[in-house]
Design a protein around this motif. Structure first.
Motif, PDB file in Angstrom:
ATOM      1  N   THR A  39       5.674   3.205  -0.619  1.00 31.85           N
ATOM      2  CA  THR A  39       6.650   2.244  -1.159  1.00 31.85           C
ATOM      3  C   THR A  39       7.688   2.959  -2.021  1.00 31.85           C
ATOM      4  O   THR A  39       8.894   2.693  -1.931  1.00 31.85           O
ATOM      5  CB  THR A  39       5.944   1.158  -1.999  1.00 31.85           C
ATOM      6  N   LEU A  40       7.236   3.881  -2.868  1.00 32.10           N
ATOM      7  CA  LEU A  40       8.148   4.625  -3.738  1.00 32.10           C
ATOM      8  C   LEU A  40       9.102   5.492  -2.921  1.00 32.10           C
ATOM      9  O   LEU A  40      10.293   5.596  -3.242  1.00 32.10           O
ATOM     10  CB  LEU A  40       7.354   5.496  -4.715  1.00 32.10           C
ATOM     11  N   LYS A  41       8.591   6.117  -1.866  1.00 34.57           N
ATOM     12  CA  LYS A  41       9.452   6.937  -0.996  1.00 34.57           C
ATOM     13  C   LYS A  41      10.511   6.076  -0.322  1.00 34.57           C
ATOM     14  O   LYS A  41      11.654   6.492  -0.155  1.00 34.57           O
ATOM     15  CB  LYS A  41       8.595   7.637   0.064  1.00 34.57           C
ATOM     16  N   ASN A  74      -4.829   2.073  -1.132  1.00 31.02           N
ATOM     17  CA  ASN A  74      -3.843   1.310  -1.913  1.00 31.02           C
ATOM     18  C   ASN A  74      -2.838   2.253  -2.561  1.00 31.02           C
ATOM     19  O   ASN A  74      -1.632   1.976  -2.574  1.00 31.02           O
ATOM     20  CB  ASN A  74      -4.514   0.498  -3.023  1.00 31.02           C
ATOM     21  N   PHE A  75      -3.340   3.348  -3.110  1.00 34.41           N
ATOM     22  CA  PHE A  75      -2.461   4.293  -3.803  1.00 34.41           C
ATOM     23  C   PHE A  75      -1.491   4.959  -2.836  1.00 34.41           C
ATOM     24  O   PHE A  75      -0.305   5.128  -3.144  1.00 34.41           O
ATOM     25  CB  PHE A  75      -3.291   5.350  -4.539  1.00 34.41           C
ATOM     26  N   GLN A  94       5.153  -1.936 -10.893  1.00 36.78           N
ATOM     27  CA  GLN A  94       3.743  -1.828 -11.325  1.00 36.78           C
ATOM     28  C   GLN A  94       2.796  -1.348 -10.234  1.00 36.78           C
ATOM     29  O   GLN A  94       1.863  -0.612 -10.507  1.00 36.78           O
ATOM     30  CB  GLN A  94       3.236  -3.130 -11.949  1.00 36.78           C
ATOM     31  N   SER A  95       3.005  -1.748  -8.986  1.00 35.09           N
ATOM     32  CA  SER A  95       2.209  -1.220  -7.870  1.00 35.09           C
ATOM     33  C   SER A  95       2.981  -1.407  -6.577  1.00 35.09           C
ATOM     34  O   SER A  95       3.784  -2.342  -6.454  1.00 35.09           O
ATOM     35  CB  SER A  95       0.860  -1.928  -7.774  1.00 35.09           C
ATOM     36  N   GLY A 136      -4.324   3.446 -10.938  1.00 39.32           N
ATOM     37  CA  GLY A 136      -5.725   3.358 -11.344  1.00 39.32           C
ATOM     38  C   GLY A 136      -6.135   1.996 -11.843  1.00 39.32           C
ATOM     39  O   GLY A 136      -7.118   1.867 -12.592  1.00 39.32           O
ATOM     40  N   PHE A 137      -5.391   0.948 -11.440  1.00 38.05           N
ATOM     41  CA  PHE A 137      -5.814  -0.411 -11.772  1.00 38.05           C
ATOM     42  C   PHE A 137      -7.179  -0.653 -11.139  1.00 38.05           C
ATOM     43  O   PHE A 137      -7.482  -0.131 -10.059  1.00 38.05           O
ATOM     44  CB  PHE A 137      -4.782  -1.410 -11.228  1.00 38.05           C
TER      45      PHE A 137
END
Length: 446
Positions: A329-331, A322-323, A272-273, A314-315
């Motif tokens: 984190t995804l990388k 943050n983005f 989720q984030s 976009g929360f």
């Protein structure tokens, strides 16, 4: 006499929006209609009854549900229209006021939908029959099953759990689906045995909060005990798990995934984030350090496991910083697939009232950036299979070739003509495609 029979035949049509749980619910309701003398209407046929299984996970789902009802009513003014699903549960008054709907059932009492439809047919005032209930008071799983005799498919989705107790601040679903409710293990196993006897070779276990399956039964039932029982079914070639929350992965379940060849080495773990600040605002029950530690354990204990995820961008309050942290984190985690969604403001959830709502333009741009990164990471993941043999369960013909999934949830096109649906094939990969892999049957025996 035959013409009269044809003329009086009752036909039903289903329109399903949203998730795999909804798809299962539609299949279960369709089974009830068939048992009561209805036939599924073909694509070009008019039906007597239309069931719209609605979705409310985003505002787009709401809108599509309303549009579908209006479209059906314009085209079929005499038909009975029934609405089920999350949006019907959350806002039955919307459908009452529309004037286009005859039956409203929400997410409970769907086992009585045929009775409600037959009652609505007798009404002369066309006033909608609203059979929704206070879902928060429902404590037991509504056991419905799917009969697929006559269909030719290989992979079945089976719902074993309903409701959610997590209450993430962005999510409307706990208010629509109610509290955690698990299907009795014996009922789930019985249905899956029946599906296997009808030709299905892979089963996907689904639910709203699948990882907590069994907790409300207080009899030792868990996702691990269910999977351990399913492994014993002889002709069931594969068991796949739907979305599971990371904090609910037990050591027993991880051990089964590692040691049982029938259980797919693939988990869908919604992150989720990738920012702790955002996770806290979302009321997610973990922090990044815990999530990353779990991923490391999984990859150590189950080498080659495929991990996919869900992500919301976009929360409210999500800054560019943050983005960027999320992108990092995804990388780092290198998921084999990422489903990314822009945050959708849902009235009735805490996050809808939060300050610093992110503009739709920024959300759209962030979705695009994640999608570009996902293409790169997913392609790199698939490339590791070049020249290797993977096991593919043949499902359907597309562009002249059979396609199917690997245990890692990668779609593979098999470049051979002598392929049979429902059989598992060793396929040597020679091509990485835009969204999957392709190869030819290897000589290796399974």
């Amino acid at each position: 006499m035959e013409n009269h029979t044809l003329h009086s035949e009752k036909k039903v049509s289903f329109i399903t929006l949203g998730c795999k749980v909804n798809q299962y619910d539609s299949d279960a309701m369709r089974t009830l209609f068939v048992k009561n003398g209805y036939r599924q209407a073909g694509e070009d046929e008019n039906a007597d009854v239309y069931v719209v299984n609605t979705c409310s996970v985003t505002s787009i789902g709401d809108r599509k549900s309303r549009q579908m009802v209006r479209r059906i009513r314009r085209s079929h003014p005499e038909a009975i229209i029934a609405v089920a699903g999350c949006y019907a549960q959350l806002a039955p008054e919307v459908f009452e006021k529309m004037g286009d709907v005859d039956v409203i059932v929400g997410v409970h009492n769907r086992s009585h939908i045929v009775e409600y439809v037959e009652e609505a047919k007798k009404r002369t005032d066309r006033k909608p029959l609203n059979e929704t209930v206070d879902i928060m008071k429902v404590k037991t799983f509504e056991n419905m099953s799917v009969d697929v005799s006559g269909e030719v498919k290989t992979r079945a989705f089976v719902k074993v759990q309903e409701g959610c107790d997590n209450y993430c601040t962005f999510c409307i679903i706990p208010y629509a689906r109610g509290k955690l409710k698990s299907r009795l293990q014996k009922d789930a196993v019985e249905e899956i045995r029946k599906l296997v006897s009808q030709g299905y070779r892979e089963v996907v276990l689904t639910g709203i909060h699948l990882g907590n399956y069994g907790k409300d039964l207080h009899d030792g039932t868990s996702l691990a005990t269910l999977v351990a029982e399913l492994v014993k079914i002889p002709d069931l070639l594969r068991i796949r798990l739907g979305s599971v929350e990371s904090v609910e992965l037990s050591d027993e379940l991880i051990s089964i995934i590692k040691n049982e060849p029938k259980v797919c080495r693939h988990l869908h773990l919604p992150i989720q984030s990738g920012s702790d600040a955002v996770l806290k605002g979302m009321n997610r029950h973990y922090r990044l350090s815990q999530f990353k530690a779990l991923i490391a354990v999984l990859r150590e204990k189950v080498p080659g496991i495929a991990l996919t995820t869900d992500l919301i961008v976009g929360f409210p309050g999500e800054t560019e910083e943050n983005f960027l942290e999320t992108l990092d984190t995804l990388k780092e985690l290198k998921f084999s697939g990422i489903h990314v969604f822009p945050y959708s403001r849902r009235t009735g959830t805490p996050a809808a009232t939060y300050p610093n709502q992110v503009s739709s333009e920024v959300k759209k741009e962030r979705v695009h950036r994640v999608q570009e990164l996902e293409k790169e990471i997913a392609c790199a993941y698939r490339s590791q299979f070049m020249g290797k043999v993977v096991h593919v369960l043949a499902e359907e013909i597309k562009n002249g070739y059979f396609e199917g999934l690997t245990g890692e949830y990668i779609r593979v096109s098999i470049k051979d003509s002598h392929i049979e649906r429902g059989h598992m094939y060793p396929v040597r990969i020679d091509t990485v495609t835009a969204d999957g892999l392709a190869g030819t049957v290897a000589e290796e025996e399974l």
